[in-house]
Design a protein around this motif. Sequence first.
Motif, mmCIF file in Angstrom:
data_model
loop_
_atom_site.group_PDB
_atom_site.id
_atom_site.type_symbol
_atom_site.label_atom_id
_atom_site.label_comp_id
_atom_site.label_asym_id
_atom_site.label_seq_id
_atom_site.Cartn_x
_atom_site.Cartn_y
_atom_site.Cartn_z
ATOM 1 N N GLU A 1 0.816 -1.222 0.000
ATOM 2 C CA GLU A 1 0.000 0.000 0.000
ATOM 3 C C GLU A 1 0.850 1.273 0.000
ATOM 4 O O GLU A 1 0.403 2.321 -0.472
ATOM 5 C CB GLU A 1 -0.934 0.034 1.230
ATOM 6 N N GLU A 2 2.052 1.207 0.532
ATOM 7 C CA GLU A 2 2.904 2.396 0.643
ATOM 8 C C GLU A 2 3.620 2.781 -0.651
ATOM 9 O O GLU A 2 4.127 3.891 -0.753
ATOM 10 C CB GLU A 2 3.940 2.184 1.751
ATOM 11 N N PHE A 3 3.667 1.885 -1.611
ATOM 12 C CA PHE A 3 4.319 2.205 -2.877
ATOM 13 C C PHE A 3 3.375 3.001 -3.758
ATOM 14 O O PHE A 3 2.191 2.663 -3.865
ATOM 15 C CB PHE A 3 4.746 0.923 -3.617
ATOM 16 N N GLU A 4 3.901 4.050 -4.400
ATOM 17 C CA GLU A 4 3.133 4.837 -5.364
ATOM 18 C C GLU A 4 3.898 4.858 -6.679
ATOM 19 O O GLU A 4 5.099 5.181 -6.691
ATOM 20 C CB GLU A 4 2.955 6.270 -4.866
ATOM 21 N N ASP B 1 5.696 0.351 -11.467
ATOM 22 C CA ASP B 1 4.390 -0.296 -11.526
ATOM 23 C C ASP B 1 4.175 -1.068 -10.235
ATOM 24 O O ASP B 1 5.139 -1.428 -9.545
ATOM 25 C CB ASP B 1 4.347 -1.256 -12.724
ATOM 26 N N LYS B 2 2.916 -1.327 -9.912
ATOM 27 C CA LYS B 2 2.580 -2.221 -8.799
ATOM 28 C C LYS B 2 1.318 -2.970 -9.165
ATOM 29 O O LYS B 2 0.384 -2.404 -9.726
ATOM 30 C CB LYS B 2 2.460 -1.457 -7.484
ATOM 31 N N THR B 3 1.333 -4.275 -8.870
ATOM 32 C CA THR B 3 0.237 -5.151 -9.250
ATOM 33 C C THR B 3 -0.113 -6.047 -8.073
ATOM 34 O O THR B 3 0.765 -6.754 -7.565
ATOM 35 C CB THR B 3 0.652 -6.040 -10.447
ATOM 36 N N PRO B 4 -1.377 -6.051 -7.652
ATOM 37 C CA PRO B 4 -1.770 -6.981 -6.587
ATOM 38 C C PRO B 4 -1.597 -8.427 -7.058
ATOM 39 O O PRO B 4 -1.771 -8.732 -8.242
ATOM 40 C CB PRO B 4 -3.252 -6.665 -6.348
ATOM 41 N N SER B 5 -1.270 -9.305 -6.145
ATOM 42 C CA SER B 5 -1.137 -10.723 -6.480
ATOM 43 C C SER B 5 -2.488 -11.271 -6.934
ATOM 44 O O SER B 5 -3.523 -10.933 -6.370
ATOM 45 C CB SER B 5 -0.652 -11.502 -5.264
ATOM 46 N N ARG C 1 -0.408 -9.770 -0.643
ATOM 47 C CA ARG C 1 0.875 -9.364 -1.234
ATOM 48 C C ARG C 1 0.663 -8.796 -2.631
ATOM 49 O O ARG C 1 -0.410 -8.932 -3.212
ATOM 50 C CB ARG C 1 1.840 -10.540 -1.285
ATOM 51 N N GLY C 2 1.730 -8.203 -3.156
ATOM 52 C CA GLY C 2 1.697 -7.683 -4.514
ATOM 53 C C GLY C 2 3.098 -7.606 -5.073
ATOM 54 O O GLY C 2 4.089 -7.798 -4.355
ATOM 55 N N ARG D 1 13.927 -4.328 -11.639
ATOM 56 C CA ARG D 1 13.627 -5.583 -10.964
ATOM 57 C C ARG D 1 12.197 -5.597 -10.469
ATOM 58 O O ARG D 1 11.537 -4.554 -10.402
ATOM 59 C CB ARG D 1 14.588 -5.829 -9.811
ATOM 60 N N LYS D 2 11.738 -6.793 -10.104
ATOM 61 C CA LYS D 2 10.410 -6.978 -9.534
ATOM 62 C C LYS D 2 10.571 -7.594 -8.154
ATOM 63 O O LYS D 2 11.344 -8.537 -7.969
ATOM 64 C CB LYS D 2 9.554 -7.879 -10.419
ATOM 65 N N VAL D 3 9.815 -7.045 -7.219
ATOM 66 C CA VAL D 3 9.887 -7.475 -5.829
ATOM 67 C C VAL D 3 8.477 -7.803 -5.342
ATOM 68 O O VAL D 3 7.553 -7.013 -5.558
ATOM 69 C CB VAL D 3 10.493 -6.353 -4.943
ATOM 70 N N MET D 4 8.311 -8.957 -4.704
ATOM 71 C CA MET D 4 7.039 -9.284 -4.073
ATOM 72 C C MET D 4 7.058 -8.729 -2.656
ATOM 73 O O MET D 4 7.954 -9.065 -1.866
ATOM 74 C CB MET D 4 6.803 -10.796 -4.027
ATOM 75 N N VAL D 5 6.097 -7.873 -2.358
ATOM 76 C CA VAL D 5 6.047 -7.234 -1.040
ATOM 77 C C VAL D 5 4.715 -7.536 -0.356
ATOM 78 O O VAL D 5 3.705 -7.776 -1.022
ATOM 79 C CB VAL D 5 6.264 -5.704 -1.149
ATOM 80 N N PRO D 6 4.713 -7.519 0.963
ATOM 81 C CA PRO D 6 3.497 -7.827 1.710
ATOM 82 C C PRO D 6 2.551 -6.626 1.778
ATOM 83 O O PRO D 6 2.967 -5.478 1.643
ATOM 84 C CB PRO D 6 4.031 -8.158 3.101
ATOM 85 N N THR D 7 1.290 -6.928 2.025
ATOM 86 C CA THR D 7 0.334 -5.870 2.350
ATOM 87 C C THR D 7 0.408 -5.609 3.852
ATOM 88 O O THR D 7 1.060 -6.359 4.600
ATOM 89 C CB THR D 7 -1.102 -6.292 1.987
ATOM 90 N N GLU D 8 -0.289 -4.586 4.291
ATOM 91 C CA GLU D 8 -0.345 -4.300 5.730
ATOM 92 C C GLU D 8 -0.978 -5.467 6.481
ATOM 93 O O GLU D 8 -0.576 -5.788 7.599
ATOM 94 C CB GLU D 8 -1.115 -2.994 5.964
ATOM 95 N N ALA D 9 -1.973 -6.132 5.858
ATOM 96 C CA ALA D 9 -2.628 -7.284 6.494
ATOM 97 C C ALA D 9 -1.644 -8.428 6.718
ATOM 98 O O ALA D 9 -1.684 -9.102 7.758
ATOM 99 C CB ALA D 9 -3.805 -7.756 5.632
#
Length: 178
Positions: free
Chosen positions: A8-11, A110-114, A120-121, A142-150
């Motif tokens: 959520e923090e990435f824009e 870019d950011k894409t939800p899983s 994650r996304g 590069r592409k990084v899988m990051v967690p959501t706040e949940a």
Amino acid sequence: MRFGRTFEEFEVGAVYKHWPGKTVTEYDDHLFCLLTMNHHPLHLDSNYAERTTDFGKNVVVGNYIYSLLLGMSVPDVSGKAIANLEVESLRHVAPTFHGDTVYGETTVLDKTPSKSKNDRGVVSVETKGYKQDGTLVCVFRRKVMVPTEAYIAARGGEQPGRPELSETSGSSKNPREK
């Protein structure tokens, strides 16, 4: 202190300027070359570099510069990462020499939800490295899988597993101290 970001923090379009920079020493370069078994004389033999190359001096091995920039980006980009998924591209644009200082910045592309898990996304970023004079030396995406706040909340918050100090724990816990 921030260490990575949740999805959520990435824009998209945000630029993170990594601080501080790092002055590359001969020791850094030689140690990295030796640890990775890259024994090319361009990096290790100053006599060879002076006499036979266009640069006239040792060039810092490019994979060290890439690794340095990747490490610089961790607090801003991948500190909370579930996984580093891929490096799409890597370009070494200009040489770096002993004594140069490298600075980095990362742009969110870019950011894409899983599609398979809603906690994650995937974030796509481009990191650029510059020398102290502003010369661009390295660019990678590069592409990084990051967690959501949940995801973070479900696993105990920002620092799961970190022990808490108790009232009975103090500086005199050494059994030899009486």
